[in-house]
Design a protein around this motif. Structure first.
Motif, PDB file in Angstrom:
ATOM      1  N   GLN A  21       2.935  -4.921  -1.360  1.00  0.00           N
ATOM      2  CA  GLN A  21       2.582  -5.100   0.290  1.00  0.00           C
ATOM      3  C   GLN A  21       3.337  -3.586   0.043  1.00  0.00           C
ATOM      4  O   GLN A  21       3.938  -2.498   0.462  1.00  0.00           O
ATOM      5  N   ASP A  27       5.367  -3.305   7.840  1.00  0.00           N
ATOM      6  CA  ASP A  27       5.147  -3.963   7.634  1.00  0.00           C
ATOM      7  C   ASP A  27       5.741  -4.572   6.509  1.00  0.00           C
ATOM      8  O   ASP A  27       6.281  -5.704   5.867  1.00  0.00           O
ATOM      9  N   VAL A  28       6.121  -3.198   5.481  1.00  0.00           N
ATOM     10  CA  VAL A  28       7.406  -3.474   4.322  1.00  0.00           C
ATOM     11  C   VAL A  28       8.644  -4.185   4.869  1.00  0.00           C
ATOM     12  O   VAL A  28       9.218  -5.371   4.942  1.00  0.00           O
ATOM     13  N   SER A  31       8.323  -7.812   5.627  1.00  0.00           N
ATOM     14  CA  SER A  31       8.402  -8.933   4.568  1.00  0.00           C
ATOM     15  C   SER A  31       9.641  -9.547   3.969  1.00  0.00           C
ATOM     16  O   SER A  31       9.525 -10.224   3.215  1.00  0.00           O
ATOM     17  N   THR A  32      10.435  -8.672   4.084  1.00  0.00           N
ATOM     18  CA  THR A  32      12.113  -9.633   3.947  1.00  0.00           C
ATOM     19  C   THR A  32      11.922 -10.458   3.975  1.00  0.00           C
ATOM     20  O   THR A  32      12.882 -10.830   2.984  1.00  0.00           O
ATOM     21  N   PHE A  49       9.365  -6.299  -6.000  1.00  0.00           N
ATOM     22  CA  PHE A  49       8.212  -5.154  -4.673  1.00  0.00           C
ATOM     23  C   PHE A  49       7.853  -4.388  -4.838  1.00  0.00           C
ATOM     24  O   PHE A  49       8.220  -3.533  -5.533  1.00  0.00           O
ATOM     25  N   THR A  51       5.412  -1.321  -3.596  1.00  0.00           N
ATOM     26  CA  THR A  51       4.831  -1.084  -2.879  1.00  0.00           C
ATOM     27  C   THR A  51       4.581   0.900  -2.672  1.00  0.00           C
ATOM     28  O   THR A  51       4.756   1.124  -3.674  1.00  0.00           O
ATOM     29  N   PRO A  55       7.713   3.102   2.349  1.00  0.00           N
ATOM     30  CA  PRO A  55       7.768   2.277   3.043  1.00  0.00           C
ATOM     31  C   PRO A  55       8.948   1.069   2.128  1.00  0.00           C
ATOM     32  O   PRO A  55       9.709   0.571   2.786  1.00  0.00           O
ATOM     33  N   GLY A  56       8.939   2.631   0.960  1.00  0.00           N
ATOM     34  CA  GLY A  56       9.853   2.161   0.339  1.00  0.00           C
ATOM     35  C   GLY A  56      11.358   1.893   0.585  1.00  0.00           C
ATOM     36  O   GLY A  56      12.558   1.197   0.093  1.00  0.00           O
TER      37      GLY A  56
END
Length: 367
Positions: A21, A27-28, A31-32, A49, A51, A55-56
């Motif tokens: 993602q 957005d991230v 996704s969790t 993951f 990314t 967002p990381g």
């Protein structure tokens, strides 16, 4: 409460799983719940993951991940080659591509994974081995849509709550800040996020300034203004125009912002990352919607609501709106209408209940 129904045995055994993602913080974060569902279904698997740097940060301390792989936002050919080589060496058996753009689709195909799962979008669908319909018969919350992507694996998860953990250190930082501004646990603490980088999601700053004053003068709220990189001057202008002198938060990281929102009583803002951080901390929210569809971004729970002008063109899902409308959906959404929507949230906001109904509420469109 059990939130996960699975088949007795995994349809696809996978000891090494990669989730992809890119793009935005929100957005991230949204996704969790996918990671939680995967961890419950594959408790012994290695889950990574992929990314981008900004967002990381959302994934720091995430208990369901073994690794976060970072792809530079504007990767050179050399960096992309190095990343691909690293991913292939990891020998992932299952790759789940949540974003499904051309870049992620090609990377997923070249990953070497036997099983590659994504939403169906022709022609990039040809690069995956498992697909699920991109469009649902009825509009759905983004988290629910992403969990639906796991159904080919035999996973049917219903927990929609995103996760952004924070530590005692971040909690102590927030407590110190609130004390410095004489904000106590008895105060009605409202956090407002008044900015968005997409014009069609940005309620006018002057409207936010007037709303801050209504919250302070009519409800006795203590208001904190949230901001991120590049937004401080814009938020300072909103604060300067308000009579009630709202306070700007410092340049905090995401974990400290999460700790603040966990302490707050209510969140009001645009449809952007701080909204999703607030949802992750379990506080009631009111989102001011412009071009986007509220069902896609607001959790289906009473404590999370949206307010919008209700024009025939909404939602258009466009990032720009020129003549003749010139973002009328946001310009015509009045301060009193949004304040009335705040009042309507009283059933979910304990400190609002004793003041709800004091102000006559004009006609509004809210969900």
């Amino acid at each position: 409460m059990e939130h996960l129904c699975t088949d007795p045995e995994p349809r696809i055994p996978a000891e090494r799983i990669l989730v992809v993602q890119f793009r935005q913080i929100g957005d991230v974060l949204l996704s969790t719940p996918v990671l939680q569902a995967l961890r419950k279904f594959y408790p012994q698997s290695y889950i990574a993951f992929l990314t981008e740097p900004s967002p990381g940060r959302v994934l720091q301390g995430n208990p369901w991940l073994n690794e976060v792989i970072i792809r530079p936002r504007h990767a050179t050919w050399r960096q992309q080659w190095q990343l691909l080589r690293y991913i292939r060496r990891q020998r992932f058996e299952l790759v789940i591509d949540l974003i499904g753009n051309p870049r992620s689709a090609v990377l997923t195909r070249l990953s070497g994974a036997r099983h590659r799962l994504a939403f169906a979008r022709f022609p990039r669908s040809l690069l995956y081995t498992m697909l699920i319909a991109h469009h649902h018969p009825v509009p759905e919350y983004t988290v629910a849509k992403r969990l639906r992507l796991l159904e080919p694996l035999g996973i049917r998860a219903t927990d929609l709550t995103p996760l952004l953990p924070h530590t005692q250190r971040e909690q102590d930082t927030v407590v110190t800040f609130l004390r410095a501004h004489t904000i106590t646990p008895r105060d009605f603490l409202v956090c407002i996020d008044p900015t968005h980088h997409v014009p069609t999601r940005q309620w006018p700053g002057a409207h936010f300034g007037a709303l801050v004053d209504l919250l302070s003068e009519r409800l006795g709220a203590r208001v904190l203004l949230l901001w991120g990189p590049g937004e401080e001057a814009q938020v300072q202008a909103i604060a300067a125009a308000a009579r009630s002198h709202p306070v700007l938060i410092p340049a905090w990281d995401l974990q400290t912002l999460a700790a603040l929102l966990a302490r707050a009583d209510f969140f009001i803002g645009c449809n952007s990352a701080p909204l999703h951080v607030a949802v992750s901390q379990g506080i009631p929210t009111l989102t001011i919607m412009g071009a986007t569809h509220s069902v896609n971004w607001i959790p289906p729970a009473l404590q999370h609501r949206a307010v919008f002008a209700g024009l025939p063109c909404q939602p258009c899902e466009k990032n720009f709106c020129g003549p003749p409308l010139n973002m009328a959906c946001l310009r015509t959404l009045t301060v009193e209408t949004v304040f009335a929507a705040v009042q309507a949230c009283a059933p979910s906001v304990a400190k609002l209940r004793h003041v709800a109904g004091r102000v006559e509420q004009p006609q509004q469109h809210a969900t």
